[in-house]
Design a protein around this motif. Structure first.
Motif, mmCIF file in Angstrom:
data_model
loop_
_atom_site.group_PDB
_atom_site.id
_atom_site.type_symbol
_atom_site.label_atom_id
_atom_site.label_comp_id
_atom_site.label_asym_id
_atom_site.label_seq_id
_atom_site.Cartn_x
_atom_site.Cartn_y
_atom_site.Cartn_z
ATOM 1 N N ARG A 180 0.735 -1.158 -0.133
ATOM 2 C CA ARG A 180 -0.219 0.116 0.254
ATOM 3 C C ARG A 180 1.079 1.282 0.183
ATOM 4 N NH1 ARG A 180 -4.709 0.899 1.764
ATOM 5 N NH2 ARG A 180 -6.243 -1.412 2.316
ATOM 6 N N GLU B 118 -7.155 2.362 -2.689
ATOM 7 C CA GLU B 118 -8.149 1.627 -3.775
ATOM 8 C C GLU B 118 -9.710 2.151 -3.794
ATOM 9 O OE1 GLU B 118 -8.447 0.553 0.968
ATOM 10 O OE2 GLU B 118 -6.722 1.164 -0.567
ATOM 11 N N ARG C 100 -10.988 4.566 -8.477
ATOM 12 C CA ARG C 100 -12.768 3.244 -7.949
ATOM 13 C C ARG C 100 -13.391 3.766 -9.529
ATOM 14 N NH1 ARG C 100 -15.592 1.937 -2.874
ATOM 15 N NH2 ARG C 100 -16.340 1.449 -4.371
ATOM 16 N N GLY D 138 -13.325 -1.829 -4.739
ATOM 17 C CA GLY D 138 -12.427 -1.694 -4.010
ATOM 18 C C GLY D 138 -11.644 -2.644 -3.512
ATOM 19 N N VAL E 203 -9.460 -4.625 -2.443
ATOM 20 C CA VAL E 203 -7.498 -3.928 -2.504
ATOM 21 C C VAL E 203 -7.034 -5.165 -2.876
ATOM 22 C CG1 VAL E 203 -5.542 -4.239 -0.454
ATOM 23 C CG2 VAL E 203 -7.984 -3.202 -0.286
ATOM 24 N N THR F 248 -6.736 -4.585 -7.209
ATOM 25 C CA THR F 248 -5.843 -3.321 -7.072
ATOM 26 C C THR F 248 -4.342 -3.160 -6.946
ATOM 27 O OG1 THR F 248 -7.903 -2.002 -6.449
ATOM 28 C CG2 THR F 248 -6.028 -0.911 -5.998
#
Length: 902
Positions: free
Chosen positions: A41, A63, A67, A125, A127, A130
């Protein structure tokens, strides 16, 4: 970072689907690890922001912010430099899905296969999906194009890390995910900063030696801070996460390290430029050394030829056989010891010259022109003159030795015949001048007359001997005998005495004939004895002379001819013995008459001076000389048989060696024309031929030894072979030179192929074309064949263009194009080489875009010896903006390629 902004599609040599599938298989289950998710992240968010800030946009939650697909499309436009299709501006779910699909379609269009990543997961979203999508983007646009020594992507980045950390202790990078990174990553990242700082001439940022390898957290934070402050690389990782995580996230580490790689890429441009200059200057220095070495070797060889040729051209003959034999020994020493090393030097000189010219052509330098009089053609011409003088000197030596041998033989023969004749003539003049007939009785007068007739018969028998003596003296004069004056004097004396004897003989005969009328009778037996003994005595003297006569022969047939003549002579001995007994019988009859009739007086024959004892003595001597003559002839026959064995022995070897040399020459010729294999295969085969040839040298040496025995035995011809030692020597030297030159040609072709990047198929194609149009099969094409060859290869030739090409391949206007010239032309047409413009561009990089460069900059960027080489040869810069100590690198670079003069 500019390289990422201007990214172009790149093929790393692997199938893209397989590569992406492999990436998806990397620890997929561990992607849910909270520590890894946290690291990804932070790292991926920082990486995205490092690009989005160029568009004035940032993201906070990776995330959530992607979107609607808008920032995702913007990120792709920034990192690719391309425009995506116009996004949908609506806020409905299908608008977001459409935008994300446009981004995913763009990623797919770049050759990336997305596995299990859909637009719905991104819009929702997810994670995991993404982060996987962002990693795919990072892998494609930041890591995939990394290439280091034929490795790319992850392997290339790892190799780059290993190269950068190699000089430092305690740093050994093996991969991007083992626990090694949480202990040593601080050192590694600090090392990166240190390297970057040194490239930017800021060694004061970090002192690597003072770092504490046990303080991983402090070292990491120091490295992150300096990278963000001085290298513009944002802080993408937390030091605590790396240190405290058992297995740091590999993708996060690779993403952060790739930023260092791209930051370093620009700094390595100057290093590449410096390496190019070092390479070019190194080639130039090496070429200059080769030129100096060629000049030295050429001077030494020409000086040796200059000193040796007058010695070989000296034709001053010696007067004696011993002195001429000494000259022959000196010549043999020259052939065995002095000349062979010079043959090797000449061959090596030609090889060095060809290698130098090839290197100059490959490096796009002007051709090397030796000093005046030191061209390869000049050396070849001087060597040819030496060979001609050597051949003439040997022929002259052998002719002079044969002449002296003939002269010595004739001189000895003259002395023997002259001595024999002088012995015979001694006292004859006193006898002929006696006046004993004035007081002699009739019987005595008749005895004197008969005696005189016998003398005239003897005198006539000696006429041929005097003529032979005069003929031998004349031949000695024609052969320029060294003591010809004494010969002439002695011959003249013999002729004068002979003429005087003839005159006196005639006068005495006239006196005796006048007195003969006063005398009546003479004893018939004495007269018969005198008449028969005189010719027989002359025959005995002639036989002794012939049996003692010297002879010189060169063949078995000549000896056999002498033996036949001697056998014929021996066959006459019984008849001669009968004559001897008859003559002695006359004397015995006189003694019998004297005894029978009681005659008392002198039994000496008044008509002859030849006594029976003398005849008996000479007859015994003849019988003794016959076996001696037999022995001498048999000994000579044995010697001639030995000479014949030497001839056959030499011929047997020469008849094997001559064809062997010719066969090797043909094999080498075929090998140089074959196109079936690679140049390395041809080189291997030629090396094998060279080894076989060198191994054959003892056979040549043995033949030289047999030839020396033949010369020492004075054998001048050999009907058993057409080969002479000179033929074998010339063929052997030509074979050595041919294999060396052929190996050099193949080495030159390999050097040309490797330097120009020509494939083996191209070399075979060039060879096939050349062989096809080499109609005479002599290794060269004439002008018409070369024109036809170029037309067959697609050249559109006008007269002007063809004349230009001929100036390149045949600068000396010989009318033929060799294979090496053909290869050089084709490589220039198909290969790329360094140019002066590239060298100028490299120097401009080192000079920071100035039109001149300073001495300090050269010493800082180049190795010491090559920096000093440039400083000593670069002219001062006098153009606009010149400063003290400025050097003109443009003039220096053009001079390297012969485009200007310094």
């Amino acid at each position: 970072m500019t390289q990422i902004e201007n990214m172009l599609p790149y093929d790393n040599g692997y199938d893209q689907d397989e590569y992406m599938m492999q990436e998806e298989e990397w620890d997929r289950d561990l992607l849910l690890d909270p520590a890894w998710e946290k690291q990804q992240r932070k790292t991926f968010t920082a990486w995205c922001n490092s690009h989005l800030r160029k568009a004035g946009v940032q993201i906070e939650n990776i995330e959530e912010d992607f979107r609607n697909g808008l920032k995702l499309m913007l990120l792709l436009e920034v990192i690719s430099g391309e425009r995506l299709s116009k996004p949908d501006r609506g806020k409905m779910r299908f608008h977001k899905i459409a935008n994300v699909n446009k981004a995913l379609d763009f990623i797919t269009s770049k050759g990336v296969k997305l596995v299990s990543i859909g637009a719905e997961e991104i819009v929702d979203g997810n994670v995991k999906m993404t982060l996987g999508m962002i990693w795919t983007i990072i892998l494609r646009f930041a890591i995939q194009d990394i290439s280091v020594e034929e490795t790319s992507a992850k392997e290339g980045l790892l190799l780059w890390c290993q190269r950068k950390t190699a000089p430092y202790r305690n740093v050994n990078v093996q991969n991007f995910h083992v626990r090694y990174w949480n202990k040593m990553s601080a050192l590694y990242l600090t090392l990166n900063v240190t390297l970057m700082s040194s490239l930017r001439h800021r060694p004061d940022l970090i002192d690597y030696a003072k770092l504490n390898k046990d303080d991983a957290l402090g070292n990491l934070n120091l490295a992150f801070d300096i990278a963000e402050k001085h290298l513009d690389i944002p802080k993408m990782l937390d030091a605590e996460d790396i240190v405290n995580t058992p297995k740091p996230d590999e993708r996060a580490i690779m993403t952060y390290v790739s930023c260092f790689y791209h930051a370093f890429a620009g700094a390595e441009q100057a290093e590449t430029a410096a390496n190019r200059i070092c390479k070019i200057l190194g080639v130039n220095q090496e070429n200059e050394k080769l030129m100096e070495e060629y000049e030295r070797l050429a001077s030494e060889l020409l000086e040796w030829i200059r000193r040796t040729t007058p010695w070989l051209e000296n034709r001053v003959s010696e007067k004696t056989m011993a002195l001429m034999q000494r000259k022959l020994e000196d010549f043999r020493d020259y052939r065995r010891m002095h000349k062979p090393p010079k043959v090797q030097e000449k061959c090596q000189l030609e090889i060095n010259f060809n290698t130098l010219q090839t290197k100059l052509r490959i490096s796009n330098r002007p051709a090397f022109m030796p000093s005046e009089g030191k061209m390869v053609s000049d050396i070849a011409s001087a060597w040819q003159g030496l060979e001609q003088a050597e051949k003439g000197y040997e022929e002259w030596l052998l002719t002079e030795i044969r002449k002296l041998q003939r002269v010595d033989h004739l001189a000895e023969k003259f002395r023997q015949k002259a001595t024999s004749h002088e012995t015979w003539a001694s006292g004859k003049e006193e006898i002929l001048t006696q006046k004993d007939y004035e007081s002699a009785s009739l019987m005595e007068i008749r005895a004197l007359l008969r005696k005189h007739e016998a003398f005239e018969s003897d005198l006539s028998a000696h006429q041929d001997r005097v003529e032979q003596i005069a003929a031998i003296a004349q031949e000695l004069n024609e052969l320029d005998y060294h003591d010809v004056a004494a010969v002439n004097q002695r011959c003249q004396s013999i002729c004068d005495v002979w003429d005087q004897l003839g005159t006196l003989t005639q006068k005495r005969r006239e006196a005796l004939e006048r007195t003969e009328k006063l005398l009546e009778t003479v004893e018939q037996l004495f007269l018969e004895y005198a008449k028969r003994s005189a010719p027989f005595n002359s025959w005995l003297e002639g036989a002794m002379e012939d049996l003692q006569d010297m002879f010189i022969v060169h063949t078995i047939e000549e000896v056999q001819s002498l033996l036949a003549a001697h056998e014929q002579f021996k066959s006459t001995l019984p008849e001669a013995d009968a004559e001897r007994q008859a003559i002695l019988g006359i004397q015995q009859e006189v003694q019998k008459i004297f005894h029978s009739y009681g005659i008392h007086g002198n039994l000496t024959n008044p008509y002859s001076t030849i006594s029976p004892e003398e005849i008996l003595s000479k007859w015994e001597k003849v019988k003794k000389l016959v076996p001696q003559r037999d022995g001498a002839l048999q000994e000579e026959l044995a010697r001639q048989h030995g000479n014949e064995r030497l001839r056959r022995q030499f011929a047997a070897q020469a008849n094997l060696i001559g064809p062997w040399i010719q066969t090797r020459m043909e094999e080498i010729g075929r090998c140089s024309l074959e196109i079936g294999g690679t140049l390395e295969d041809q080189m291997t085969q030629l090396k094998q031929y060279e080894h076989v040839i060198i191994s054959y040298k003892p056979n040549i040496d043995k033949l030289e030894g047999d030839h020396q025995l033949i010369q020492e035995s004075l054998i001048f011809d050999n009907k058993h072979t057409n080969y002479t030692m000179e033929h074998i020597r010339v063929g052997w030297e030509l074979l050595l030179t041919t294999v060396a030159r052929t190996i050099n040609d193949i080495e030159t072709q390999i050097l040309t192929r490797d330097a120009k990047g020509i494939s083996q198929e191209q070399m075979n194609e060039f060879r096939s074309s050349f062989n096809h149009f080499d109609r005479k099969k002599n290794g060269a094409m004439d002008t018409d064949d070369f024109r036809a060859c170029l037309i067959s290869m697609g050249y559109d030739l006008g007269e002007v263009e063809f004349a230009r090409i001929m100036m390149l391949v045949d600068p000396n206007a010989t009318g033929v194009v060799t294979f090496q010239s053909f290869i050089d032309f084709m490589t220039r047409e198909t290969a790329d080489t360094d140019t002066s413009e590239q060298v100028v561009a490299s120097f401009r990089i080192l000079a920071a875009d100035k039109s001149y460069i300073l001495i300090d900059e050269l010493r800082r960027e180049l190795p010491r010896d090559q920096a000093e080489y440039c400083i000593s040869r670069m002219p001062p810069y006098t153009g606009p903006g010149a400063v003290p100590g400025a050097l003109d690198y443009t003039a220096f670079s053009t001079a390297l390629y012969g485009e200007s003069d310094l």
